[in-house]
Motif scaffolding. Structure first.
Motif, PDB file in Angstrom:
ATOM      1  N   ILE A  27     -47.043 -13.980  -4.097  1.00 33.41           N
ATOM      2  CA  ILE A  27     -46.873 -13.572  -2.690  1.00 33.41           C
ATOM      3  C   ILE A  27     -46.269 -14.576  -1.612  1.00 33.41           C
ATOM      4  O   ILE A  27     -45.493 -14.273  -0.877  1.00 33.41           O
ATOM      5  N   VAL A  37     -39.514  -6.439   0.135  1.00 31.52           N
ATOM      6  CA  VAL A  37     -40.628  -5.925  -0.596  1.00 31.52           C
ATOM      7  C   VAL A  37     -40.218  -5.316  -2.011  1.00 31.52           C
ATOM      8  O   VAL A  37     -40.921  -5.722  -3.145  1.00 31.52           O
ATOM      9  N   GLU A  38     -38.804  -4.846  -2.395  1.00 29.38           N
ATOM     10  CA  GLU A  38     -38.377  -4.813  -3.462  1.00 29.38           C
ATOM     11  C   GLU A  38     -38.375  -6.122  -4.509  1.00 29.38           C
ATOM     12  O   GLU A  38     -38.807  -6.037  -5.550  1.00 29.38           O
ATOM     13  N   GLN A  41     -42.060  -6.842  -5.483  1.00 29.61           N
ATOM     14  CA  GLN A  41     -42.494  -6.043  -6.524  1.00 29.61           C
ATOM     15  C   GLN A  41     -41.790  -6.496  -7.813  1.00 29.61           C
ATOM     16  O   GLN A  41     -42.822  -6.216  -8.821  1.00 29.61           O
ATOM     17  N   LEU A  52     -47.838  -4.621  -5.479  1.00 35.52           N
ATOM     18  CA  LEU A  52     -48.669  -4.336  -3.913  1.00 35.52           C
ATOM     19  C   LEU A  52     -48.558  -2.635  -4.309  1.00 35.52           C
ATOM     20  O   LEU A  52     -47.742  -2.132  -4.238  1.00 35.52           O
ATOM     21  N   TYR A  53     -49.876  -2.303  -3.606  1.00 34.64           N
ATOM     22  CA  TYR A  53     -50.114  -0.740  -3.941  1.00 34.64           C
ATOM     23  C   TYR A  53     -50.697  -0.406  -2.441  1.00 34.64           C
ATOM     24  O   TYR A  53     -51.788  -0.996  -1.939  1.00 34.64           O
ATOM     25  N   VAL A  54     -50.067   0.603  -1.923  1.00 35.95           N
ATOM     26  CA  VAL A  54     -50.327   0.986  -0.658  1.00 35.95           C
ATOM     27  C   VAL A  54     -51.657   1.708  -0.118  1.00 35.95           C
ATOM     28  O   VAL A  54     -52.134   1.981   0.779  1.00 35.95           O
ATOM     29  N   ASP A  59     -53.319  -5.053   0.311  1.00 35.96           N
ATOM     30  CA  ASP A  59     -51.931  -4.825   0.011  1.00 35.96           C
ATOM     31  C   ASP A  59     -51.030  -4.353   1.211  1.00 35.96           C
ATOM     32  O   ASP A  59     -49.898  -4.551   1.428  1.00 35.96           O
ATOM     33  N   VAL A  60     -51.608  -3.309   2.087  1.00 31.16           N
ATOM     34  CA  VAL A  60     -50.861  -2.761   3.125  1.00 31.16           C
ATOM     35  C   VAL A  60     -50.676  -3.835   4.187  1.00 31.16           C
ATOM     36  O   VAL A  60     -49.379  -3.867   4.635  1.00 31.16           O
ATOM     37  N   TRP A  63     -47.829  -5.875   2.562  1.00 32.89           N
ATOM     38  CA  TRP A  63     -46.689  -4.856   2.513  1.00 32.89           C
ATOM     39  C   TRP A  63     -45.724  -4.727   3.849  1.00 32.89           C
ATOM     40  O   TRP A  63     -44.599  -4.952   4.118  1.00 32.89           O
ATOM     41  N   PHE A  66     -43.885  -7.803   4.687  1.00 32.73           N
ATOM     42  CA  PHE A  66     -42.712  -7.824   4.228  1.00 32.73           C
ATOM     43  C   PHE A  66     -41.717  -7.080   5.017  1.00 32.73           C
ATOM     44  O   PHE A  66     -40.616  -7.514   5.247  1.00 32.73           O
ATOM     45  N   MET A  67     -42.242  -5.736   5.244  1.00 31.00           N
ATOM     46  CA  MET A  67     -41.413  -4.954   5.975  1.00 31.00           C
ATOM     47  C   MET A  67     -40.858  -5.310   7.425  1.00 31.00           C
ATOM     48  O   MET A  67     -40.026  -5.140   8.017  1.00 31.00           O
TER      49      MET A  67
END
Length: 91
Positions: A27, A37-38, A41, A52-54, A59-60, A63, A66-67
């Motif tokens: 990461i 993110v893709e 993953q 990554l799991y929301v 992980d949020v 995530w 990255f976004m």
């Protein structure tokens, strides 16, 4: 370096000599090089690590980093500010 990992560790991952890099190392590298993110993953799945799991609070934060195209230091600070395990510890 920008991934806060030893150069030889990163080199061994890239050259295929390090077969089981940690999830946090992968990461960190992805944040340092600005992947999507893709892409992270896919890499996590390919490396046999949990994606990554929301529904996981830590992980949020990662995530959203990255976004929002945040750098590793910003994501790490956000984790620390929320009392979560950082991706790397300050030296």
């Amino acid at each position: 370096n920008e991934a806060h990992l030893h150069h030889s560790y990163v080199g061994n991952i890239v050259n295929g000599k390090k077969r089981n890099p940690s999830r946090d190392a992968l990461i960190s590298i992805c944040l340092a090089i600005g992947t999507t993110v893709e892409e992270v993953q896919y890499l996590l799945k390919y490396a046999g690590q949990a994606p990554l799991y929301v529904r996981r609070r830590r992980d949020v934060i990662i995530w959203f980093g990255f976004m929002k195209h945040e750098n590793l230091d910003t994501v790490n600070s956000n984790l620390v500010d929320r009392g979560l395990t950082p991706l790397y510890k300050d030296q």
